[in-house]
Design a protein around this motif. Structure first.
Motif, PDB file in Angstrom:
ATOM      1  N   HIS A   1       0.846  -1.195   0.000  1.00  0.00           N
ATOM      2  CA  HIS A   1       0.000   0.000   0.000  1.00  0.00           C
ATOM      3  C   HIS A   1       0.885   1.250   0.000  1.00  0.00           C
ATOM      4  CE1 HIS A   1      -2.867   3.048   1.453  1.00  0.00           C
ATOM      5  NE2 HIS A   1      -3.770   2.276   0.880  1.00  0.00           N
ATOM      6  N   PRO A   2       0.422   2.351  -0.578  1.00  0.00           N
ATOM      7  CA  PRO A   2       1.232   3.577  -0.595  1.00  0.00           C
ATOM      8  C   PRO A   2       1.711   4.022   0.783  1.00  0.00           C
ATOM      9  CG  PRO A   2      -0.597   3.803  -2.119  1.00  0.00           C
ATOM     10  CD  PRO A   2      -0.806   2.500  -1.414  1.00  0.00           C
ATOM     11  N   VAL A   3       0.924   3.780   1.830  1.00  0.00           N
ATOM     12  CA  VAL A   3       1.354   4.165   3.175  1.00  0.00           C
ATOM     13  C   VAL A   3       2.610   3.389   3.575  1.00  0.00           C
ATOM     14  CG1 VAL A   3       0.755   4.076   5.633  1.00  0.00           C
ATOM     15  CG2 VAL A   3      -0.923   4.898   3.971  1.00  0.00           C
ATOM     16  N   ALA A   4       2.625   2.075   3.293  1.00  0.00           N
ATOM     17  CA  ALA A   4       3.798   1.261   3.611  1.00  0.00           C
ATOM     18  C   ALA A   4       4.978   1.625   2.715  1.00  0.00           C
ATOM     19  CB  ALA A   4       3.455  -0.218   3.463  1.00  0.00           C
ATOM     20  N   ALA A   5       4.698   1.921   1.454  1.00  0.00           N
ATOM     21  CA  ALA A   5       5.768   2.276   0.521  1.00  0.00           C
ATOM     22  C   ALA A   5       6.451   3.574   0.920  1.00  0.00           C
ATOM     23  CB  ALA A   5       5.211   2.389  -0.896  1.00  0.00           C
ATOM     24  N   ALA A   6       5.684   4.503   1.472  1.00  0.00           N
ATOM     25  CA  ALA A   6       6.222   5.822   1.812  1.00  0.00           C
ATOM     26  C   ALA A   6       6.883   5.863   3.186  1.00  0.00           C
ATOM     27  CB  ALA A   6       5.095   6.859   1.761  1.00  0.00           C
ATOM     28  N   PHE A   7       6.670   4.828   4.003  1.00  0.00           N
ATOM     29  CA  PHE A   7       7.209   4.832   5.364  1.00  0.00           C
ATOM     30  C   PHE A   7       8.736   4.811   5.339  1.00  0.00           C
ATOM     31  CE2 PHE A   7       8.681   2.410   9.125  1.00  0.00           C
ATOM     32  CZ  PHE A   7       8.244   3.285  10.112  1.00  0.00           C
ATOM     33  N   VAL A   8       9.355   5.715   6.085  1.00  0.00           N
ATOM     34  CA  VAL A   8      10.806   5.780   6.181  1.00  0.00           C
ATOM     35  C   VAL A   8      11.237   5.123   7.486  1.00  0.00           C
ATOM     36  CG1 VAL A   8      12.829   7.275   6.283  1.00  0.00           C
ATOM     37  CG2 VAL A   8      10.899   7.889   4.812  1.00  0.00           C
ATOM     38  N   PHE A   9      11.961   4.021   7.375  1.00  0.00           N
ATOM     39  CA  PHE A   9      12.382   3.293   8.572  1.00  0.00           C
ATOM     40  C   PHE A   9      13.649   3.908   9.154  1.00  0.00           C
ATOM     41  CE2 PHE A   9      14.787   0.106  10.859  1.00  0.00           C
ATOM     42  CZ  PHE A   9      13.820  -0.452  11.682  1.00  0.00           C
ATOM     43  N   GLU A  10      13.565   4.271  10.444  1.00  0.00           N
ATOM     44  CA  GLU A  10      14.726   4.784  11.162  1.00  0.00           C
ATOM     45  C   GLU A  10      15.028   3.971  12.413  1.00  0.00           C
ATOM     46  OE1 GLU A  10      13.570   8.820  11.790  1.00  0.00           O
ATOM     47  OE2 GLU A  10      14.366   9.485   9.841  1.00  0.00           O
ATOM     48  N   GLU A  11      13.972   3.390  12.987  1.00  0.00           N
ATOM     49  CA  GLU A  11      14.119   2.552  14.168  1.00  0.00           C
ATOM     50  C   GLU A  11      12.861   1.696  14.304  1.00  0.00           C
ATOM     51  OE1 GLU A  11      14.432   5.105  17.536  1.00  0.00           O
ATOM     52  OE2 GLU A  11      12.491   6.044  17.217  1.00  0.00           O
ATOM     53  N   ALA A  12      12.890   0.782  15.264  1.00  0.00           N
ATOM     54  CA  ALA A  12      11.753  -0.106  15.468  1.00  0.00           C
ATOM     55  C   ALA A  12      10.475   0.700  15.740  1.00  0.00           C
ATOM     56  CB  ALA A  12      12.023  -1.046  16.623  1.00  0.00           C
TER      57      ALA A  12
END
Length: 467
Positions: free
Chosen positions: A451-462
């Motif tokens: 989904h676009p929300v998951a695609a746009a998420f920027v992972f920096e920490e848990a």
């Protein structure tokens, strides 16, 4: 949403709970709690299924070893810290069966340059104390741990893994395993719980809007700890990104073995349009059954381990409601997928474990085995099959191709670039389960979905930080 669907009594719902809970079922494999002869397989370079072994690589005359590799006896010993009879026993037992098949095939094809892989199982019963105890028992006997059930359990040995220089493959999709500060000795794989929640809630929100619900609302419930709370964190992030109102939040409130029916009652009273539950199948059946018994209808889903075919088994009193309401999430394609890689998996299961129930979690045993096999091959080629050498070899894998049975993984590069974001979405299939055409009770509808929300998420920490 509401419906006039017929009510179900809680007593009937509890029948499904008993059928799908861990602890009362026999494990799906005979994986023992003592040394077990290994069983093996590997995907080929062309993605067609199984490798022909390591004959193409020259044998080495000098190999450094310490624990778990006996060159004279021709054996590599691997530890398996698995919950075979606890809360996730039905799933972990299937994974053990898949691992057994995988390594049986690998060994039949020559193992790792002639070295046979031997799996040493310990049943942790999903206890952190047991997990730590068995780690201490096995750490000087094995070259690596090919399976580690549970995030709190894996966290409990994480610092020891680093201090001792030993590799482990976790059976847990905690988002923290994508954090370099936490995964130095771990080989994570699959989409983290919090990203999975973003995908499914975004998917269900779009679905609700397509049916005329302008502003769908959300209810959340789940286990405490990383599994439930990492997933809940993703659900809340998705709700924020989508502008959704959370009308009931029971994050961390679902307790296995306790009365969870009041949570289902509260969800029904909230009138939520979408419900996200992260639990095991037994606890979910109790929550869902109590809500449905009040005439409540919504779009339901949850983290992948929440699902069990028992929910739509022929004797399940809620199978028709589940068929109507539930959307199944998975971190890899179903066992019935029509690809050469999955066909090879099915053929190997037929060959080595013909009496094992055909369940998607067999695939996880293959995935975990393929990760470790690649690490062992690289360690041999480097001439260093010490525990630390296997860690170094594993962490050098730039891309691991699973031949279509799972999305490719990389163990180098930035955490955000490495983050797995795909899920496979299915619908319940009680008819297929009853007819024997699927052992998982599902039919795939949306493969490799992001989904676009998951695609746009920027992972920096848990998403959720464990203590």
């Amino acid at each position: 949403m509401r419906t006039r669907y017929g009510c179900l009594t809680l007593m009937v719902v509890l029948a499904v709970t008993a059928a799908s809970c861990g602890g009362t079922e026999e494990p799906a494999t005979a994986a023992p709690s003592t040394t077990a002869a290994a069983v093996t397989t590997v995907v080929s370079d062309d993605g067609a299924g199984v490798d022909e072994g390591d004959d193409a690589q020259p044998a080495r005359t000098t190999i450094a070893t310490d624990a778990g590799v006996d060159l004279e006896a021709g054996v590599i010993r691997v530890g398996m810290l698995a919950d075979l009879t606890g809360a996730f026993g039905p799933l972990a037992s299937l994974i053990a069966a898949g691992a057994g098949v995988y390594w049986a095939d690998v060994n039949a094809k020559g193992g790792v340059h002639g070295l046979q892989v031997e799996l040493i199982y310990r049943d942790t019963v999903y206890s952190v104390d047991n997990h730590v105890q068995f780690y201490e028992e096995l750490k000087d006997q094995v070259v690596a741990f090919g399976h580690s059930t549970g995030s709190p359990h894996t966290v409990a040995i994480r610092e020891d893994l680093e201090a001792d220089g030993i590799l482990a493959v976790p059976f847990t999709w905690y988002s923290g395993w994508s954090d370099p500060a936490l995964n130095a000795n771990l080989m994570s794989h699959g989409t983290p719980y919090c990203i999975e929640a973003m995908n499914l809630i975004g998917y269900l929100s779009d679905l609700a809007k397509s049916t005329g619900i302008a502003n769908p609302t959300l209810a959340i419930a789940g286990f405490p700890g990383d599994y439930g709370l990492d997933s809940a964190a993703g659900a809340l992030l998705a709700a924020e990104a989508l502008g959704m109102e959370v009308v009931h939040d029971a994050s961390g409130k679902v307790i296995p073995g306790q009365d969870n029916a009041p949570i289902g009652n509260a969800i029904a009273q909230s009138g939520a349009d979408i419900v996200w539950v992260t639990a095991n199948a037994g606890a979910f059946a109790e929550i869902y059954g109590s809500a449905v018994a009040q005439g409540f209808e919504a779009l339901w889903s949850g983290a992948a381990p929440t699902w069990s075919p028992a929910l739509v088994a022929p004797d399940s009193p809620i199978k028709d409601a589940i068929d109507r309401d539930y959307y199944v999430s998975s971190y890899f394609p179903p066992l019935t997928d029509d690809t050469p890689g999955m066909a090879a998996v099915r053929a190997l299961v037929d060959q080595y474990a013909p009496d094992t129930p055909r369940n998607d979690y067999l695939i996880e045993g293959f995935i975990e085995g393929m990760i470790l096999f690649e690490a062992l091959k690289r360690a041999y080629s480097s001439g260093d099959m010490t525990q630390a050498g296997v860690v170094a070899a594993a962490k050098s894998i730039e891309e691991l191709d699973f031949g279509g049975i799972a999305p490719n993984e990389s163990y180098v590069g930035s955490a955000n670039d490495r983050l797995q974001r795909k899920v496979w979405i299915s619908r319940p299939d009680p008819e297929g389960l009853a007819a024997g055409t699927t052992g998982t009770g599902t039919r795939l509808t949306d493969p490799a979905y992001t989904h676009p929300v998951a695609a746009a998420f920027v992972f920096e920490e848990a998403c959720y930080k464990l203590a």
